[in-house]
Enzyme design. Structure first.
Site, PDB file in Angstrom:
ATOM      1  N   ARG A 180      32.169  24.600  40.965  1.00  0.00           N
ATOM      2  CA  ARG A 180      32.442  23.180  40.864  1.00  0.00           C
ATOM      3  C   ARG A 180      32.605  22.577  42.249  1.00  0.00           C
ATOM      4  O   ARG A 180      32.738  23.280  43.240  1.00  0.00           O
ATOM      5  CB  ARG A 180      33.700  22.917  40.031  1.00  0.00           C
ATOM      6  CG  ARG A 180      34.975  23.510  40.607  1.00  0.00           C
ATOM      7  CD  ARG A 180      36.187  23.148  39.769  1.00  0.00           C
ATOM      8  NE  ARG A 180      37.403  23.683  40.340  1.00  0.00           N
ATOM      9  CZ  ARG A 180      37.927  24.851  40.012  1.00  0.00           C
ATOM     10  NH1 ARG A 180      37.321  25.603  39.128  1.00  0.00           N
ATOM     11  NH2 ARG A 180      39.045  25.268  40.571  1.00  0.00           N
ATOM     12  N   ARG A 184      38.650  17.772  47.070  1.00  0.00           N
ATOM     13  CA  ARG A 184      39.576  16.871  46.386  1.00  0.00           C
ATOM     14  C   ARG A 184      39.731  15.603  47.224  1.00  0.00           C
ATOM     15  O   ARG A 184      39.909  15.685  48.445  1.00  0.00           O
ATOM     16  CB  ARG A 184      40.947  17.536  46.226  1.00  0.00           C
ATOM     17  CG  ARG A 184      40.925  18.751  45.317  1.00  0.00           C
ATOM     18  CD  ARG A 184      42.291  19.414  45.273  1.00  0.00           C
ATOM     19  NE  ARG A 184      42.255  20.649  44.517  1.00  0.00           N
ATOM     20  CZ  ARG A 184      43.223  21.557  44.522  1.00  0.00           C
ATOM     21  NH1 ARG A 184      44.315  21.340  45.247  1.00  0.00           N
ATOM     22  NH2 ARG A 184      43.123  22.663  43.820  1.00  0.00           N
ATOM     23  N   ARG A 256      32.548  45.027  46.271  1.00  0.00           N
ATOM     24  CA  ARG A 256      33.062  44.835  47.618  1.00  0.00           C
ATOM     25  C   ARG A 256      34.466  45.443  47.663  1.00  0.00           C
ATOM     26  O   ARG A 256      35.196  45.413  46.658  1.00  0.00           O
ATOM     27  CB  ARG A 256      33.139  43.344  47.969  1.00  0.00           C
ATOM     28  CG  ARG A 256      31.811  42.644  47.948  1.00  0.00           C
ATOM     29  CD  ARG A 256      30.886  43.095  49.047  1.00  0.00           C
ATOM     30  NE  ARG A 256      31.337  42.614  50.354  1.00  0.00           N
ATOM     31  CZ  ARG A 256      30.778  42.998  51.506  1.00  0.00           C
ATOM     32  NH1 ARG A 256      29.790  43.884  51.510  1.00  0.00           N
ATOM     33  NH2 ARG A 256      31.211  42.508  52.656  1.00  0.00           N
ATOM     34  N   ARG A 286      40.616  36.841  56.675  1.00  0.00           N
ATOM     35  CA  ARG A 286      41.884  36.118  56.653  1.00  0.00           C
ATOM     36  C   ARG A 286      43.003  37.008  57.157  1.00  0.00           C
ATOM     37  O   ARG A 286      42.846  38.233  57.274  1.00  0.00           O
ATOM     38  CB  ARG A 286      42.211  35.622  55.248  1.00  0.00           C
ATOM     39  CG  ARG A 286      42.425  36.718  54.205  1.00  0.00           C
ATOM     40  CD  ARG A 286      42.678  36.121  52.833  1.00  0.00           C
ATOM     41  NE  ARG A 286      42.967  37.132  51.823  1.00  0.00           N
ATOM     42  CZ  ARG A 286      43.273  36.875  50.552  1.00  0.00           C
ATOM     43  NH1 ARG A 286      43.329  35.622  50.119  1.00  0.00           N
ATOM     44  NH2 ARG A 286      43.534  37.851  49.712  1.00  0.00           N
ATOM     45  N   GLU A 307      42.360  41.144  56.922  1.00  0.00           N
ATOM     46  CA  GLU A 307      41.514  41.657  55.842  1.00  0.00           C
ATOM     47  C   GLU A 307      40.057  41.641  56.274  1.00  0.00           C
ATOM     48  O   GLU A 307      39.543  40.629  56.746  1.00  0.00           O
ATOM     49  CB  GLU A 307      41.676  40.817  54.573  1.00  0.00           C
ATOM     50  CG  GLU A 307      43.027  40.975  53.907  1.00  0.00           C
ATOM     51  CD  GLU A 307      43.088  40.281  52.551  1.00  0.00           C
ATOM     52  OE1 GLU A 307      42.011  39.910  52.019  1.00  0.00           O
ATOM     53  OE2 GLU A 307      44.195  40.092  52.039  1.00  0.00           O
ATOM     54  N   TYR A 355      35.348  40.079  37.286  1.00  0.00           N
ATOM     55  CA  TYR A 355      36.515  39.682  38.068  1.00  0.00           C
ATOM     56  C   TYR A 355      37.484  38.959  37.135  1.00  0.00           C
ATOM     57  O   TYR A 355      37.125  37.967  36.503  1.00  0.00           O
ATOM     58  CB  TYR A 355      36.132  38.766  39.233  1.00  0.00           C
ATOM     59  CG  TYR A 355      37.342  38.388  40.045  1.00  0.00           C
ATOM     60  CD1 TYR A 355      37.848  39.264  41.003  1.00  0.00           C
ATOM     61  CD2 TYR A 355      38.012  37.189  39.819  1.00  0.00           C
ATOM     62  CE1 TYR A 355      38.993  38.944  41.725  1.00  0.00           C
ATOM     63  CE2 TYR A 355      39.155  36.862  40.538  1.00  0.00           C
ATOM     64  CZ  TYR A 355      39.629  37.746  41.483  1.00  0.00           C
ATOM     65  OH  TYR A 355      40.769  37.431  42.180  1.00  0.00           O
ATOM     66  N   ASP A 357      41.471  37.340  36.736  1.00  0.00           N
ATOM     67  CA  ASP A 357      42.799  37.018  37.245  1.00  0.00           C
ATOM     68  C   ASP A 357      43.846  37.739  36.392  1.00  0.00           C
ATOM     69  O   ASP A 357      43.567  38.177  35.267  1.00  0.00           O
ATOM     70  CB  ASP A 357      43.035  35.512  37.198  1.00  0.00           C
ATOM     71  CG  ASP A 357      42.297  34.779  38.312  1.00  0.00           C
ATOM     72  OD1 ASP A 357      42.132  35.362  39.403  1.00  0.00           O
ATOM     73  OD2 ASP A 357      41.874  33.628  38.089  1.00  0.00           O
TER      74      ASP A 357
END
Length: 390
Positions: A180, A184, A256, A286, A307, A355, A357
Protein backbone atom coordinates in the site's frame (compact mmCIF):
# COMPACT_ATOMS: atom_id res chain seq x y z
CA UNK A 1 -17.69 -22.35 20.99
CA UNK A 2 -14.93 -23.73 23.23
CA UNK A 3 -14.58 -27.48 23.46
CA UNK A 4 -14.66 -29.22 26.83
CA UNK A 5 -12.54 -32.17 27.93
CA UNK A 6 -12.29 -34.99 25.44
CA UNK A 7 -13.74 -38.42 26.02
CA UNK A 8 -10.56 -40.16 24.78
CA UNK A 9 -7.10 -38.80 25.47
CA UNK A 10 -4.64 -38.86 22.59
CA UNK A 11 -0.85 -38.72 22.49
CA UNK A 12 0.10 -35.49 20.78
CA UNK A 13 3.55 -34.45 19.55
CA UNK A 14 4.30 -30.79 18.90
CA UNK A 15 7.51 -29.76 17.20
CA UNK A 16 8.64 -26.31 18.28
CA UNK A 17 8.23 -24.57 21.65
CA UNK A 18 7.51 -21.17 20.14
CA UNK A 19 4.16 -19.42 20.10
CA UNK A 20 2.48 -21.92 17.75
CA UNK A 21 3.56 -24.97 19.71
CA UNK A 22 2.93 -23.49 23.15
CA UNK A 23 -0.60 -22.28 22.37
CA UNK A 24 -1.66 -25.47 20.58
CA UNK A 25 -0.12 -27.56 23.34
CA UNK A 26 -1.90 -25.69 26.11
CA UNK A 27 -5.30 -25.85 24.44
CA UNK A 28 -5.03 -29.58 23.75
CA UNK A 29 -3.66 -30.39 27.22
CA UNK A 30 -6.50 -28.39 28.81
CA UNK A 31 -8.89 -30.64 26.90
CA UNK A 32 -7.26 -33.76 28.36
CA UNK A 33 -4.71 -34.81 25.74
CA UNK A 34 -1.15 -35.80 26.62
CA UNK A 35 1.24 -33.40 24.89
CA UNK A 36 4.97 -33.74 24.26
CA UNK A 37 6.64 -30.59 22.91
CA UNK A 38 10.07 -30.91 21.28
CA UNK A 39 12.50 -28.11 20.49
CA UNK A 40 16.02 -28.46 19.14
CA UNK A 41 17.12 -25.27 20.95
CA UNK A 42 18.01 -25.01 24.63
CA UNK A 43 15.19 -22.55 25.37
CA UNK A 44 11.48 -22.04 24.78
CA UNK A 45 9.71 -19.15 22.98
CA UNK A 46 11.33 -19.62 19.56
CA UNK A 47 12.44 -16.44 17.83
CA UNK A 48 10.63 -14.20 20.32
CA UNK A 49 12.92 -15.49 23.10
CA UNK A 50 14.00 -12.77 25.53
CA UNK A 51 16.60 -12.82 28.26
CA UNK A 52 18.08 -10.40 30.78
CA UNK A 53 21.57 -9.23 29.80
CA UNK A 54 23.89 -9.99 32.73
CA UNK A 55 26.24 -7.09 32.01
CA UNK A 56 23.70 -4.25 31.80
CA UNK A 57 20.43 -5.67 33.15
CA UNK A 58 18.69 -4.80 29.88
CA UNK A 59 15.93 -7.11 28.60
CA UNK A 60 17.23 -8.32 25.22
CA UNK A 61 15.19 -9.64 22.28
CA UNK A 62 17.71 -12.33 21.37
CA UNK A 63 16.57 -12.90 17.78
CA UNK A 64 15.70 -9.30 17.02
CA UNK A 65 12.90 -7.02 18.24
CA UNK A 66 9.37 -8.37 18.57
CA UNK A 67 6.66 -5.75 19.08
CA UNK A 68 3.17 -7.03 19.80
CA UNK A 69 0.41 -5.34 17.80
CA UNK A 70 -3.06 -6.58 16.88
CA UNK A 71 -6.69 -5.72 16.24
CA UNK A 72 -7.74 -9.17 17.48
CA UNK A 73 -9.38 -8.58 20.88
CA UNK A 74 -9.39 -12.27 21.82
CA UNK A 75 -5.68 -12.66 21.07
CA UNK A 76 -4.91 -9.51 23.07
CA UNK A 77 -6.91 -10.87 26.01
CA UNK A 78 -5.16 -14.22 25.65
CA UNK A 79 -1.60 -12.89 25.90
CA UNK A 80 -2.56 -10.59 28.78
CA UNK A 81 -3.66 -13.67 30.71
CA UNK A 82 -0.01 -14.72 30.91
CA UNK A 83 1.79 -11.36 31.02
CA UNK A 84 1.04 -7.74 31.77
CA UNK A 85 1.50 -5.92 28.49
CA UNK A 86 2.90 -2.45 28.96
CA UNK A 87 2.03 0.36 26.54
CA UNK A 88 4.53 0.60 23.71
CA UNK A 89 4.45 2.46 20.39
CA UNK A 90 6.97 1.52 17.72
CA UNK A 91 8.48 4.76 16.44
CA UNK A 92 11.16 4.06 13.87
CA UNK A 93 13.80 6.52 12.68
CA UNK A 94 16.05 6.32 9.64
CA UNK A 95 19.37 7.91 8.81
CA UNK A 96 19.63 9.01 5.18
CA UNK A 97 21.71 11.63 3.39
CA UNK A 98 23.21 12.86 6.63
CA UNK A 99 19.90 13.47 8.41
CA UNK A 100 17.54 11.57 10.69
CA UNK A 101 13.93 11.18 9.52
CA UNK A 102 10.77 9.57 10.92
CA UNK A 103 9.27 6.43 9.41
CA UNK A 104 6.84 5.61 7.98
CA UNK A 105 7.18 8.56 5.62
CA UNK A 106 4.78 11.13 7.04
CA UNK A 107 4.10 14.84 6.80
CA UNK A 108 7.09 15.69 8.99
CA UNK A 109 9.36 13.47 6.85
CA UNK A 110 8.14 15.13 3.65
CA UNK A 111 8.52 18.67 4.97
CA UNK A 112 11.96 17.95 6.39
CA UNK A 113 13.20 16.10 3.30
CA UNK A 114 12.02 18.70 0.78
CA UNK A 115 12.58 21.69 3.12
CA UNK A 116 8.90 22.66 2.96
CA UNK A 117 6.07 23.59 5.33
CA UNK A 118 3.26 21.78 3.51
CA UNK A 119 -0.22 21.30 4.93
CA UNK A 120 -1.60 17.77 4.38
CA UNK A 121 -3.45 18.61 1.15
CA UNK A 122 -0.44 20.48 -0.21
CA UNK A 123 1.88 17.57 0.59
CA UNK A 124 -0.47 15.10 -1.06
CA UNK A 125 -0.62 17.18 -4.23
CA UNK A 126 3.17 17.58 -4.20
CA UNK A 127 3.83 13.84 -3.85
CA UNK A 128 1.27 13.18 -6.57
CA UNK A 129 3.38 15.37 -8.83
CA UNK A 130 6.51 13.37 -7.93
CA UNK A 131 4.85 10.04 -8.78
CA UNK A 132 5.76 8.41 -12.08
CA UNK A 133 2.41 8.33 -13.86
CA UNK A 134 3.89 6.51 -16.86
CA UNK A 135 3.90 3.33 -14.74
CA UNK A 136 0.29 2.18 -15.06
CA UNK A 137 0.58 -1.44 -13.95
CA UNK A 138 3.52 -1.81 -11.51
CA UNK A 139 5.09 -5.26 -11.64
CA UNK A 140 8.16 -4.79 -9.46
CA UNK A 141 8.85 -3.28 -6.05
CA UNK A 142 10.71 -0.41 -7.71
CA UNK A 143 7.89 0.33 -10.13
CA UNK A 144 5.37 0.28 -7.29
CA UNK A 145 7.42 2.74 -5.24
CA UNK A 146 8.10 5.07 -8.17
CA UNK A 147 4.42 5.00 -9.07
CA UNK A 148 3.39 6.04 -5.55
CA UNK A 149 6.14 8.31 -4.19
CA UNK A 150 8.49 9.24 -7.02
CA UNK A 151 12.24 8.78 -7.37
CA UNK A 152 13.55 11.09 -4.61
CA UNK A 153 11.68 9.46 -1.70
CA UNK A 154 12.19 6.01 -3.22
CA UNK A 155 15.96 6.37 -3.42
CA UNK A 156 16.25 7.93 0.05
CA UNK A 157 14.02 5.57 2.03
CA UNK A 158 13.21 2.40 0.09
CA UNK A 159 15.80 1.43 -2.51
CA UNK A 160 18.91 0.77 -0.43
CA UNK A 161 17.16 -0.71 2.60
CA UNK A 162 15.17 -3.10 0.40
CA UNK A 163 18.27 -4.18 -1.52
CA UNK A 164 20.11 -4.98 1.71
CA UNK A 165 17.12 -6.70 3.32
CA UNK A 166 16.37 -8.99 0.39
CA UNK A 167 19.82 -9.32 -1.17
CA UNK A 168 18.68 -8.36 -4.64
CA UNK A 169 17.65 -5.32 -6.64
CA UNK A 170 14.14 -3.97 -5.98
CA UNK A 171 13.62 -4.48 -9.73
CA UNK A 172 13.67 -8.24 -9.05
CA UNK A 173 11.08 -8.16 -6.25
CA UNK A 174 7.33 -8.31 -6.90
CA UNK A 175 5.20 -5.20 -6.47
CA UNK A 176 3.09 -7.06 -3.89
CA UNK A 177 5.84 -6.62 -1.24
CA UNK A 178 4.98 -2.92 -1.18
CA UNK A 179 1.28 -3.46 -0.66
CA UNK A 180 0.00 0.00 0.00
CA UNK A 181 0.97 3.64 -0.29
CA UNK A 182 3.85 3.97 2.20
CA UNK A 183 3.13 7.63 3.00
CA UNK A 184 1.02 9.42 5.61
CA UNK A 185 -0.11 12.98 5.11
CA UNK A 186 -0.22 13.79 8.83
CA UNK A 187 2.29 13.79 11.68
CA UNK A 188 1.45 10.29 12.92
CA UNK A 189 4.75 8.42 13.36
CA UNK A 190 3.30 5.29 14.99
CA UNK A 191 4.68 2.46 12.85
CA UNK A 192 1.56 0.30 13.31
CA UNK A 193 -2.14 1.03 12.88
CA UNK A 194 -3.40 -1.61 15.30
CA UNK A 195 -5.72 -0.94 18.23
CA UNK A 196 -3.72 -3.01 20.73
CA UNK A 197 0.03 -2.51 21.02
CA UNK A 198 2.43 -3.34 23.79
CA UNK A 199 5.35 -5.23 25.24
CA UNK A 200 5.28 -7.97 27.90
CA UNK A 201 6.51 -6.48 31.15
CA UNK A 202 9.04 -9.20 31.96
CA UNK A 203 9.62 -10.51 28.43
CA UNK A 204 8.19 -13.02 25.98
CA UNK A 205 9.96 -16.05 27.37
CA UNK A 206 8.24 -15.79 30.80
CA UNK A 207 4.95 -15.40 28.92
CA UNK A 208 5.51 -18.59 26.95
CA UNK A 209 6.67 -20.31 30.14
CA UNK A 210 3.31 -19.56 31.75
CA UNK A 211 1.42 -20.76 28.67
CA UNK A 212 3.27 -24.05 29.01
CA UNK A 213 2.45 -24.36 32.74
CA UNK A 214 -0.42 -26.72 32.03
CA UNK A 215 -0.84 -30.26 33.38
CA UNK A 216 -0.45 -32.75 30.55
CA UNK A 217 2.43 -30.92 28.82
CA UNK A 218 6.02 -32.17 28.80
CA UNK A 219 8.67 -30.00 27.15
CA UNK A 220 11.82 -31.60 25.69
CA UNK A 221 14.58 -29.10 24.88
CA UNK A 222 17.74 -29.89 22.90
CA UNK A 223 15.61 -32.53 21.19
CA UNK A 224 15.20 -33.33 17.53
CA UNK A 225 11.95 -34.75 16.20
CA UNK A 226 11.76 -36.08 12.66
CA UNK A 227 9.38 -37.75 10.29
CA UNK A 228 10.31 -41.18 11.67
CA UNK A 229 9.02 -40.17 15.12
CA UNK A 230 5.50 -39.37 13.93
CA UNK A 231 4.35 -42.99 14.24
CA UNK A 232 4.84 -42.84 18.03
CA UNK A 233 1.95 -40.36 18.37
CA UNK A 234 -1.72 -40.12 17.46
CA UNK A 235 -1.15 -36.72 15.88
CA UNK A 236 1.76 -34.35 15.28
CA UNK A 237 1.72 -30.57 14.93
CA UNK A 238 4.89 -29.56 13.13
CA UNK A 239 6.16 -25.98 13.33
CA UNK A 240 9.62 -26.77 12.05
CA UNK A 241 10.58 -26.06 8.45
CA UNK A 242 8.34 -27.71 5.87
CA UNK A 243 11.26 -28.64 3.61
CA UNK A 244 13.24 -29.91 6.61
CA UNK A 245 10.46 -32.33 7.53
CA UNK A 246 10.97 -34.01 4.14
CA UNK A 247 14.79 -33.90 4.44
CA UNK A 248 14.97 -31.29 1.67
CA UNK A 249 13.94 -33.82 -0.96
CA UNK A 250 13.11 -31.04 -3.42
CA UNK A 251 15.85 -28.67 -2.30
CA UNK A 252 15.84 -25.95 0.33
CA UNK A 253 13.20 -23.26 0.33
CA UNK A 254 14.67 -19.77 0.25
CA UNK A 255 14.96 -17.70 3.44
CA UNK A 256 16.78 -14.59 4.53
CA UNK A 257 18.61 -14.73 7.84
CA UNK A 258 20.08 -12.09 10.14
CA UNK A 259 23.49 -11.66 11.70
CA UNK A 260 23.69 -9.57 14.87
CA UNK A 261 26.73 -7.55 15.91
CA UNK A 262 26.37 -6.80 19.62
CA UNK A 263 27.90 -3.81 21.35
CA UNK A 264 27.29 -1.98 24.60
CA UNK A 265 27.31 1.71 25.33
CA UNK A 266 27.65 3.68 28.55
CA UNK A 267 24.56 5.88 28.29
CA UNK A 268 21.98 6.30 25.56
CA UNK A 269 23.42 5.38 22.15
CA UNK A 270 20.79 6.58 19.68
CA UNK A 271 17.78 7.82 21.64
CA UNK A 272 15.32 5.38 20.04
CA UNK A 273 14.70 1.65 19.79
CA UNK A 274 15.16 1.30 16.01
CA UNK A 275 17.32 3.33 13.64
CA UNK A 276 17.24 2.24 10.00
CA UNK A 277 20.05 2.87 7.55
CA UNK A 278 18.71 3.07 4.03
CA UNK A 279 21.92 3.68 2.11
CA UNK A 280 23.72 0.75 0.47
CA UNK A 281 27.07 2.20 1.58
CA UNK A 282 26.12 1.26 5.17
CA UNK A 283 26.36 -2.57 5.33
CA UNK A 284 23.79 -3.10 8.09
CA UNK A 285 20.05 -2.47 7.75
CA UNK A 286 19.46 -1.05 11.22
CA UNK A 287 20.67 -0.66 14.79
CA UNK A 288 18.37 -1.68 17.63
CA UNK A 289 18.85 -0.36 21.17
CA UNK A 290 17.07 -2.79 23.44
CA UNK A 291 16.54 -0.80 26.61
CA UNK A 292 14.14 1.39 24.63
CA UNK A 293 11.89 -1.65 24.10
CA UNK A 294 11.20 -1.53 27.87
CA UNK A 295 10.70 2.20 28.50
CA UNK A 296 9.24 1.52 31.97
CA UNK A 297 12.70 0.29 33.06
CA UNK A 298 15.71 2.50 33.74
CA UNK A 299 19.22 1.47 32.72
CA UNK A 300 22.39 3.54 32.62
CA UNK A 301 24.11 1.35 30.05
CA UNK A 302 22.79 0.08 26.75
CA UNK A 303 22.82 -3.08 24.65
CA UNK A 304 22.68 -2.50 20.90
CA UNK A 305 22.75 -4.71 17.83
CA UNK A 306 23.68 -3.97 14.25
CA UNK A 307 21.62 -6.18 11.94
CA UNK A 308 22.97 -7.63 8.72
CA UNK A 309 20.64 -9.47 6.33
CA UNK A 310 21.88 -12.27 4.06
CA UNK A 311 20.89 -15.51 2.40
CA UNK A 312 20.07 -18.25 4.87
CA UNK A 313 22.44 -21.23 4.89
CA UNK A 314 21.83 -24.78 6.20
CA UNK A 315 23.08 -23.95 9.71
CA UNK A 316 21.45 -20.50 10.01
CA UNK A 317 18.25 -19.38 11.74
CA UNK A 318 15.64 -18.75 9.01
CA UNK A 319 13.76 -15.46 9.41
CA UNK A 320 11.97 -14.27 6.28
CA UNK A 321 10.57 -16.61 3.60
CA UNK A 322 11.50 -15.22 0.19
CA UNK A 323 8.54 -16.65 -1.76
CA UNK A 324 9.64 -15.55 -5.20
CA UNK A 325 8.63 -17.56 -8.29
CA UNK A 326 11.28 -20.25 -7.83
CA UNK A 327 10.39 -20.81 -4.16
CA UNK A 328 6.67 -21.01 -4.95
CA UNK A 329 7.26 -23.79 -7.46
CA UNK A 330 9.31 -25.67 -4.86
CA UNK A 331 6.71 -24.93 -2.22
CA UNK A 332 3.96 -26.47 -4.34
CA UNK A 333 5.91 -29.72 -4.41
CA UNK A 334 6.29 -29.74 -0.64
CA UNK A 335 2.62 -28.89 -0.12
CA UNK A 336 1.72 -31.89 -2.26
CA UNK A 337 3.95 -34.14 -0.13
CA UNK A 338 2.47 -32.69 3.07
CA UNK A 339 -1.08 -33.35 1.94
CA UNK A 340 -0.17 -37.04 1.55
CA UNK A 341 1.01 -37.29 5.18
CA UNK A 342 -1.25 -38.90 7.74
CA UNK A 343 -1.85 -37.42 11.20
CA UNK A 344 0.50 -34.45 10.69
CA UNK A 345 -0.53 -30.79 10.62
CA UNK A 346 1.98 -28.13 9.59
CA UNK A 347 1.71 -24.85 11.49
CA UNK A 348 3.49 -21.57 12.07
CA UNK A 349 5.92 -19.50 10.06
CA UNK A 350 8.28 -22.34 9.10
CA UNK A 351 5.65 -25.05 8.77
CA UNK A 352 3.58 -23.02 6.30
CA UNK A 353 6.43 -20.96 4.75
CA UNK A 354 4.64 -17.67 5.40
CA UNK A 355 5.72 -14.55 7.24
CA UNK A 356 3.44 -14.30 10.28
CA UNK A 357 3.21 -11.60 12.92
CA UNK A 358 2.89 -12.86 16.49
CA UNK A 359 -0.81 -12.09 16.79
CA UNK A 360 -1.58 -14.03 13.59
CA UNK A 361 0.54 -16.92 14.82
CA UNK A 362 -1.49 -17.09 18.05
CA UNK A 363 -4.80 -16.71 16.23
CA UNK A 364 -3.95 -19.57 13.87
CA UNK A 365 -2.73 -21.71 16.77
CA UNK A 366 -5.99 -21.21 18.67
CA UNK A 367 -8.02 -21.97 15.54
CA UNK A 368 -5.91 -25.05 14.83
CA UNK A 369 -6.39 -26.45 18.34
CA UNK A 370 -10.13 -25.83 18.27
CA UNK A 371 -10.52 -27.48 14.88
CA UNK A 372 -8.58 -30.51 16.06
CA UNK A 373 -10.77 -30.90 19.14
CA UNK A 374 -13.93 -30.53 17.08
CA UNK A 375 -12.83 -33.05 14.45
CA UNK A 376 -11.58 -35.52 17.08
CA UNK A 377 -15.03 -35.60 18.66
CA UNK A 378 -16.48 -36.39 15.25
CA UNK A 379 -13.68 -38.92 14.59
CA UNK A 380 -12.70 -36.97 11.48
CA UNK A 381 -9.17 -36.41 10.21
CA UNK A 382 -7.30 -33.18 10.72
CA UNK A 383 -6.06 -31.49 7.51
CA UNK A 384 -2.36 -31.03 6.79
CA UNK A 385 -2.80 -27.25 6.80
CA UNK A 386 -5.34 -25.03 8.47
CA UNK A 387 -4.01 -22.18 6.32
CA UNK A 388 -2.49 -23.62 3.12
CA UNK A 389 0.78 -21.94 2.05
CA UNK A 390 -0.43 -21.45 -1.53
Amino acid sequence: MRAGRVSQSKKIAIVGAGLSGAVIGRELAKAGHQVDIFDRRDHIAGNCHTERDTETGVMVHVYGPHIFHTDDAEVWEYVNTFQTFMPYKNRVKTTSRGQVFSLPVNLHTINQFFDKTFRPDEAKAFIDEQADKTIRDPQTFEEQALRFVGRDLYEAFFQGYTQKQWGCSPTALPASILKRLPVRFNYDDDYFFHKYQGMPETGYTPMVEKILEQPGIRVHLNSNFGRADVSNYDHTFYSGSLDGYFDYTNGRLGYRTLDFERFTYDGDYQGCAVMNYGEVSVPYTRITEHKHFSPWEKHESSVCYREFSRECGPDDVPYYPIRLVEEKEQLAQYVSLANDEKAVTFVGRLGTYRYLDMDVTIREALDTARLFLSLAEKKEAMPSFLNPPL
